[in-house]
Structures are given as C-alpha cells and as structure tokens.
Scaffold this motif. Structure first.
Motif, PDB file in Angstrom:
ATOM      1  N   ASN A   6       0.839  -1.190   0.000  1.00  0.00           N
ATOM      2  CA  ASN A   6       0.000   0.000   0.000  1.00  0.00           C
ATOM      3  C   ASN A   6       0.876   1.242   0.000  1.00  0.00           C
ATOM      4  OD1 ASN A   6      -2.482  -1.539   0.291  1.00  0.00           O
ATOM      5  ND2 ASN A   6      -1.823  -1.906   2.406  1.00  0.00           N
ATOM      6  N   GLN A   7       0.888   1.968  -1.112  1.00  0.00           N
ATOM      7  CA  GLN A   7       1.721   3.154  -1.246  1.00  0.00           C
ATOM      8  C   GLN A   7       1.079   4.317  -0.495  1.00  0.00           C
ATOM      9  OE1 GLN A   7       3.272   3.538  -5.148  1.00  0.00           O
ATOM     10  NE2 GLN A   7       4.119   5.599  -4.836  1.00  0.00           N
TER      11      GLN A   7
ATOM     12  N   ASP B 212       2.674   7.492  -0.133  1.00  0.00           N
ATOM     13  CA  ASP B 212       2.962   8.701  -0.916  1.00  0.00           C
ATOM     14  C   ASP B 212       3.903   8.308  -2.047  1.00  0.00           C
ATOM     15  OD1 ASP B 212       5.646   8.684   0.068  1.00  0.00           O
ATOM     16  OD2 ASP B 212       5.066   9.861   1.805  1.00  0.00           O
ATOM     17  N   GLY B 213       4.518   9.296  -2.693  1.00  0.00           N
ATOM     18  CA  GLY B 213       5.327   9.006  -3.874  1.00  0.00           C
ATOM     19  C   GLY B 213       6.539   8.139  -3.613  1.00  0.00           C
ATOM     20  N   THR B 214       7.023   8.127  -2.372  1.00  0.00           N
ATOM     21  CA  THR B 214       8.272   7.402  -2.111  1.00  0.00           C
ATOM     22  C   THR B 214       8.185   6.439  -0.926  1.00  0.00           C
ATOM     23  OG1 THR B 214       9.090   9.213  -0.716  1.00  0.00           O
ATOM     24  CG2 THR B 214       9.678   9.260  -3.059  1.00  0.00           C
ATOM     25  N   ASN B 215       7.017   6.315  -0.313  1.00  0.00           N
ATOM     26  CA  ASN B 215       6.887   5.430   0.855  1.00  0.00           C
ATOM     27  C   ASN B 215       5.688   4.506   0.695  1.00  0.00           C
ATOM     28  OD1 ASN B 215       8.911   6.463   3.095  1.00  0.00           O
ATOM     29  ND2 ASN B 215       8.028   8.292   2.139  1.00  0.00           N
ATOM     30  N   ALA B 216       5.800   3.326   1.301  1.00  0.00           N
ATOM     31  CA  ALA B 216       4.713   2.350   1.235  1.00  0.00           C
ATOM     32  C   ALA B 216       4.769   1.453   2.465  1.00  0.00           C
ATOM     33  CB  ALA B 216       4.819   1.512  -0.039  1.00  0.00           C
ATOM     34  N   GLN B 217       3.678   0.719   2.659  1.00  0.00           N
ATOM     35  CA  GLN B 217       3.631  -0.273   3.737  1.00  0.00           C
ATOM     36  C   GLN B 217       3.383  -1.644   3.107  1.00  0.00           C
ATOM     37  OE1 GLN B 217       0.229  -0.886   6.583  1.00  0.00           O
ATOM     38  NE2 GLN B 217       1.727  -0.105   8.078  1.00  0.00           N
ATOM     39  N   LEU B 218       4.238  -2.577   3.435  1.00  0.00           N
ATOM     40  CA  LEU B 218       4.102  -3.956   2.938  1.00  0.00           C
ATOM     41  C   LEU B 218       3.466  -4.789   4.044  1.00  0.00           C
ATOM     42  CD1 LEU B 218       4.957  -5.850   0.512  1.00  0.00           C
ATOM     43  CD2 LEU B 218       6.931  -6.446   1.908  1.00  0.00           C
ATOM     44  N   LYS B 219       2.362  -5.454   3.732  1.00  0.00           N
ATOM     45  CA  LYS B 219       1.657  -6.264   4.733  1.00  0.00           C
ATOM     46  C   LYS B 219       1.639  -7.723   4.277  1.00  0.00           C
ATOM     47  CE  LYS B 219      -2.073  -4.644   6.652  1.00  0.00           C
ATOM     48  NZ  LYS B 219      -3.493  -4.218   6.862  1.00  0.00           N
ATOM     49  N   VAL B 220       1.986  -8.608   5.202  1.00  0.00           N
ATOM     50  CA  VAL B 220       1.978 -10.052   4.920  1.00  0.00           C
ATOM     51  C   VAL B 220       1.082 -10.730   5.946  1.00  0.00           C
ATOM     52  CG1 VAL B 220       3.345 -12.139   4.610  1.00  0.00           C
ATOM     53  CG2 VAL B 220       4.359  -9.902   4.102  1.00  0.00           C
ATOM     54  N   VAL B 221       0.066 -11.448   5.487  1.00  0.00           N
ATOM     55  CA  VAL B 221      -0.833 -12.193   6.361  1.00  0.00           C
ATOM     56  C   VAL B 221      -0.571 -13.688   6.165  1.00  0.00           C
ATOM     57  CG1 VAL B 221      -3.230 -12.721   6.948  1.00  0.00           C
ATOM     58  CG2 VAL B 221      -2.581 -10.381   6.275  1.00  0.00           C
TER      59      VAL B 221
ATOM     60  N   PHE C  43       2.157  -9.355   9.523  1.00  0.00           N
ATOM     61  CA  PHE C  43       3.428  -8.648   9.617  1.00  0.00           C
ATOM     62  C   PHE C  43       3.383  -7.414   8.725  1.00  0.00           C
ATOM     63  CE2 PHE C  43       4.183 -13.125  10.379  1.00  0.00           C
ATOM     64  CZ  PHE C  43       4.967 -13.122  11.519  1.00  0.00           C
ATOM     65  N   THR C  44       3.849  -6.295   9.227  1.00  0.00           N
ATOM     66  CA  THR C  44       3.883  -5.069   8.427  1.00  0.00           C
ATOM     67  C   THR C  44       5.305  -4.521   8.376  1.00  0.00           C
ATOM     68  OG1 THR C  44       3.274  -3.745  10.372  1.00  0.00           O
ATOM     69  CG2 THR C  44       1.490  -4.460   8.890  1.00  0.00           C
ATOM     70  N   TYR C  45       5.646  -3.971   7.231  1.00  0.00           N
ATOM     71  CA  TYR C  45       6.993  -3.437   7.007  1.00  0.00           C
ATOM     72  C   TYR C  45       6.900  -2.048   6.376  1.00  0.00           C
ATOM     73  CZ  TYR C  45       8.359  -8.353   7.452  1.00  0.00           C
ATOM     74  OH  TYR C  45       8.541  -9.645   7.890  1.00  0.00           O
ATOM     75  N   ALA C  46       7.794  -1.166   6.810  1.00  0.00           N
ATOM     76  CA  ALA C  46       7.942   0.127   6.134  1.00  0.00           C
ATOM     77  C   ALA C  46       8.838  -0.082   4.923  1.00  0.00           C
ATOM     78  CB  ALA C  46       8.559   1.153   7.079  1.00  0.00           C
ATOM     79  N   VAL C  47       8.455   0.551   3.816  1.00  0.00           N
ATOM     80  CA  VAL C  47       9.188   0.367   2.561  1.00  0.00           C
ATOM     81  C   VAL C  47       9.507   1.734   1.961  1.00  0.00           C
ATOM     82  CG1 VAL C  47       9.035  -0.497   0.192  1.00  0.00           C
ATOM     83  CG2 VAL C  47       8.161  -1.881   2.069  1.00  0.00           C
ATOM     84  N   GLY C  48      10.759   1.900   1.535  1.00  0.00           N
ATOM     85  CA  GLY C  48      11.148   3.096   0.800  1.00  0.00           C
ATOM     86  C   GLY C  48      11.204   2.785  -0.681  1.00  0.00           C
ATOM     87  N   LEU C  49      10.501   3.561  -1.480  1.00  0.00           N
ATOM     88  CA  LEU C  49      10.413   3.309  -2.924  1.00  0.00           C
ATOM     89  C   LEU C  49      11.360   4.237  -3.688  1.00  0.00           C
ATOM     90  CD1 LEU C  49       6.533   3.104  -3.257  1.00  0.00           C
ATOM     91  CD2 LEU C  49       8.136   1.199  -3.014  1.00  0.00           C
ATOM     92  N   LEU C  50      11.979   3.684  -4.716  1.00  0.00           N
ATOM     93  CA  LEU C  50      12.848   4.471  -5.589  1.00  0.00           C
ATOM     94  C   LEU C  50      12.116   4.705  -6.907  1.00  0.00           C
ATOM     95  CD1 LEU C  50      16.318   2.737  -4.997  1.00  0.00           C
ATOM     96  CD2 LEU C  50      15.439   4.840  -3.971  1.00  0.00           C
ATOM     97  N   PRO C  51      11.666   5.937  -7.140  1.00  0.00           N
ATOM     98  CA  PRO C  51      10.910   6.220  -8.371  1.00  0.00           C
ATOM     99  C   PRO C  51      11.801   6.214  -9.599  1.00  0.00           C
ATOM    100  CG  PRO C  51      11.307   8.241  -7.154  1.00  0.00           C
ATOM    101  CD  PRO C  51      11.819   7.126  -6.290  1.00  0.00           C
ATOM    102  N   ASP C  52      11.176   6.069 -10.750  1.00  0.00           N
ATOM    103  CA  ASP C  52      11.921   6.165 -12.006  1.00  0.00           C
ATOM    104  C   ASP C  52      12.317   7.624 -12.236  1.00  0.00           C
ATOM    105  OD1 ASP C  52      13.151   5.307 -14.272  1.00  0.00           O
ATOM    106  OD2 ASP C  52      11.327   5.262 -15.492  1.00  0.00           O
ATOM    107  N   PHE C  53      13.340   7.836 -13.038  1.00  0.00           N
ATOM    108  CA  PHE C  53      13.822   9.187 -13.295  1.00  0.00           C
ATOM    109  C   PHE C  53      14.557   9.211 -14.627  1.00  0.00           C
ATOM    110  CE2 PHE C  53      17.060   6.798 -11.140  1.00  0.00           C
ATOM    111  CZ  PHE C  53      18.247   7.159 -11.758  1.00  0.00           C
ATOM    112  N   ASN C  54      14.788  10.402 -15.121  1.00  0.00           N
ATOM    113  CA  ASN C  54      15.525  10.574 -16.367  1.00  0.00           C
ATOM    114  C   ASN C  54      16.953  11.014 -16.076  1.00  0.00           C
ATOM    115  OD1 ASN C  54      13.294  10.006 -18.108  1.00  0.00           O
ATOM    116  ND2 ASN C  54      12.501  12.067 -17.689  1.00  0.00           N
ATOM    117  N   LEU C  55      17.886  10.462 -16.815  1.00  0.00           N
ATOM    118  CA  LEU C  55      19.281  10.870 -16.682  1.00  0.00           C
ATOM    119  C   LEU C  55      19.500  12.221 -17.378  1.00  0.00           C
ATOM    120  CD1 LEU C  55      21.074   7.494 -17.471  1.00  0.00           C
ATOM    121  CD2 LEU C  55      20.986   8.636 -15.247  1.00  0.00           C
TER     122      LEU C  55
END
Length: 440
Positions: A6-7, A9-18, A109-121
């Motif tokens: 579950n995202q 915001d643009g760079t953070n999400a929560q991963l849930k495992v049941v 179980f829940t985990y905090a996740v940091g997301l790396l967005p796509d970008f242009n070089l």
C-alpha cells in the motif's frame, strides 16, 4: 498467504503479509522431523526422539525460525515478481514485537518500505574535461627527482644546502629528546647555522622559527603528531652525528635499465622520449579521473528524483546499528544522499545499456594488477599456473568480497565510459602547473 503493498505517498509504502497456519505448518513439521533425527536427548536413541517432545521443548524457536525464513523468501519473490524498486530492504514495524508466539495461529506482519521512483538521466548537461600540456619545467623536475631517487648516498665531513643532517635533538628547557634527521631544505630561518657543520658540532635554535611555524615540518623532524607539535616551542639543541648527501645518479645505461628494463632504452634521446611519454600517461590518467568525478558530480547535482529521506535515515541507522548514531547520520546525510543517487544512476545505466562484467574480465583485471605490483610486463610461461592460482585464491578471500569489489569496480568503469560517450565533454587545454594547482 496474502501480500499487499500500500503506497502512502510518492516514495513510501507499507508492505503487509498475512500468514495462516496452513502457510507455515508444513515447514514447521519438516523442521521438527529434521530436528528429531539429529537431537540427542537422554532416554531416547539417536533419531528416535518423538516429534511431540521436540515440539514441546523447541517448538517456539522452530516456529519463529520457519516463519522468518518463509517471510524472507516470499517477500523477496513478491518484490522480484512485481518489479518493486526498493531502497535497501523492508524494515519491520514495531507492532511485530507484540506477537504471541505461544498461542497465535494466524499472523500479520507489516513493514515500512522506501520506494525508488523512475527518473531521467540529465545527459544533456555538459562536463569539463582537460588535456594536460606537458611543459619543460615538469620534465626537468622529473629528471631531478629520478636522479635523487636513484642517486648514491655519501657522508661528507661538512654540510651543504640540500643535505640531511643526522643527530640528537634535545629541548633546552623540557624533556623532549630524540635521534632525528633534519633536511636542510626544510629550514626557513637561520639556515646558515646548518651549513658547514660537521660531526660533533652543536646547533642551538628556536624550533618554531627554524621551520617557519610549520607543524607538518615539525612533525616530520620530531616524529611527533601534528596535534602534539602544535604546542611545541622554545630553544632546542641539535648535536650533529653524521651528514647524509645524495649524489645525483648519472644518465647512463644502468639507470635506463633500472627504470625501463634491460636494453629497453639505449640512448639519452630514447630515455627523454620515454620519460615524457610516462609523465604524459600519468597526467592523462589523472585528467580522466577528474573527468569521471565531474561526470558523477554533474549527474548527481542535476538528477531530478524524489527520495524517501526519512526512511533512508532509519534504514541507515538500522543496518549500521552500533556504528552510526542518528547525529552522525544527520551530519553526513548530504554525502549519503549523493552516494544513493550515484548508485541509482549506475544501476539505470547498467540496465538501459545491458552492461555486464564477465568472470574472465574479473580474473584478467586482477592478474594485471598483480603484474603491476611486481613490475612485470607479462607473466613468464613457467609462472602462468602459479599466477592463476594466486589470483583465484585472492578473489575467494573474505568470503568472495575481493571478487565482488573487483566486479563492482569494473562495472563502474563501464558505466563511466558509457556516460562519457553520451554526455558532451568540453575539452580544455591546461598546463601541468595549473593542473597540479587545481583543487581535487
């Protein structure tokens, strides 16, 4: 089993495992069977310990181990299958500390996740490169250094400019005393006192004035650290024991052979050409290193990408527990961000250009470095097998860490080479003197 991302915001999400009991029970039963075969418990023959007794004695630890292993496997599979670009690894949320391992059958179980967005070089940015123009002064300095390096040491009776004077240095009003070597060309004030002296002479001088209040020179002469010599002052006496002088080496075949190998250079003209070639190669290599740094700095400074900074700080602290404090992370966070951005840029270049490093390249590069250490142009036939074994042993050391380091270095070189092809390099011709004075 159910895994959801579950995202927030643009760079953070929560991963849930049941997890339900059916998800982990087979693995727990398998672990119990394997444990019962190996367990040695009084009153039971080896391999005949009842599974029920194993569960009673070790069930909780087996359960925790089996579930943790299952979580690692399934989360890794989920991330790979869904091509989730993560910063580091998922971090467990504190709520998992309240699990009742003795009574629960289903787990969440829940985990905090940091997301790396796509970008242009930002490959449209130009970078400055340098062509170093060799001047005669630099060549002359190289000649002087070589003559001194390969010169012959003599011990004349009296000292002259450029000599090294060995003797006993003693503080007049203090406890410091040490044998030392004073380079006369480092003396700034009162140099005449050090000229024309011979064994047995005593020189008295103010140590700070003599070496121009230069803590680096004082540390060199006294053998003390720069912090200690910062408080060193006053009158000192130096009792001369010996004069050391280096007679410049002659430009002859003996020197040519020492530098470039037997009969590789036979005349002064060939020697001069070889010296100039060597100096130019060194400056070209340094110029290329500077270009690489300019490429990295330009891309990192101009890449437009939003990063999960708070998650990144937490991840740094968790993965470096005991080695990095939150204060240290805050103090150096700009540096960590720059390293993260460069890592993302490298990965993107590798992926977009399908860059690879083969095992043969890793081994070959390692052997080349070993040959350079031994100053050998190539491996003699009788040493080929030994060199191969030596290289393989080196790469396997530290659980393969040397192999990984060599691999990563070669991959980074390929990334930089590709970026130099794609970006506009503005070449600037610069003198060796100006290049040496540049801030690196």
């Amino acid at each position: 089993m159910n895994i959801t991302l579950n995202q927030t915001d643009g760079t953070n999400a929560q991963l849930k495992v049941v997890l339900e009991e059916a998800d982990y029970a087979p693995k727990v039963d398998q672990q119990v069977k394997e444990f019962s075969k190996k367990a040695q418990i009084k009153g039971f023959r080896p391999g005949k310990v009842p599974a029920g007794l194993i569960k009673k004695m070790y069930g909780k630890s087996i359960l925790v181990e089996a579930i943790n292993k299952l979580l690692q496997e399934e989360i890794s599979k989920y991330i790979k299958d869904n091509d989730v670009k993560l910063l580091g690894e998922p971090l467990p949320e504190p709520s998992q500390e309240n699990i009742d391992w003795d009574n629960q059958k289903d787990f969440e179980f829940t985990y905090a996740v940091g997301l790396l967005p796509d970008f242009n070089l930002p490959l449209d940015k130009s970078v400055e490169g340098y062509t170093v123009e060799l001047d005669q002064t630099t060549v002359d300095e190289a000649y002087e250094n070589l003559k001194r390096q390969f010169g012959k040491t003599t011990n004349p009776e009296t000292s002259e400019e450029g000599d090294f004077i060995y003797g006993d240095l003693k503080q007049v009003e203090g406890e410091f005393e040490s044998k030392t070597l004073i380079p006369t060309n480092r003396v700034v004030e009162g140099k005449d006192q050090f000229m024309g002296v011979k064994a047995g002479d005593v020189i008295r001088f103010d140590i700070r004035k003599a070496f121009g209040d230069d803590n680096s020179a004082l540390a060199h002469v006294t053998g003390l650290s720069k912090d200690v010599v910062a408080d060193l002052n006053g009158e000192f006496e130096f009792t001369v024991e010996k004069i050391n002088r280096t007679e410049p080496a002659e430009l002859n075949q003996e020197l040519f052979d020492k530098l470039f190998g037997k009969d590789e250079v036979k005349t002064e003209e060939e020697f001069d050409a070889k010296i100039r070639e060597t100096i130019k190669e060194n400056y070209d290599r340094e110029a290329d290193n500077l270009l690489s740094r300019n490429v990295i700095d330009t891309l990192v400074d101009n890449v437009d990408v939003e990063l999960p900074q708070e998650f990144f700080k937490r991840w740094l602290q968790v993965t470096n527990e005991g080695r990095l404090t939150s204060e240290q992370i805050e103090e150096n966070f700009d540096k960590y961000l720059k390293e993260l951005k460069w890592s993302m840029i490298k990965n993107k270049v590798v992926e977009e250009n399908e860059l690879k490093v083969t095992n043969e390249e890793v081994v070959s590069s390692t052997k080349e470095k070993m040959l350079a250490q031994f100053n050998m142009p190539e491996v003699p036939e009788e040493l080929v097998e030994s060199m191969n074994n030596y290289a393989n042993q080196y790469l396997q050391q530290d659980n393969g860490r040397n192999y990984i380091n060599e691999y990563e270095q070669l991959l980074a070189e390929k990334v930089l080479a590709k970026l130099k092809e794609k970006m506009t390099v503005v070449e600037k011709t610069i003198s060796t003197e100006d290049f040496k004075n540049m801030s690196f």
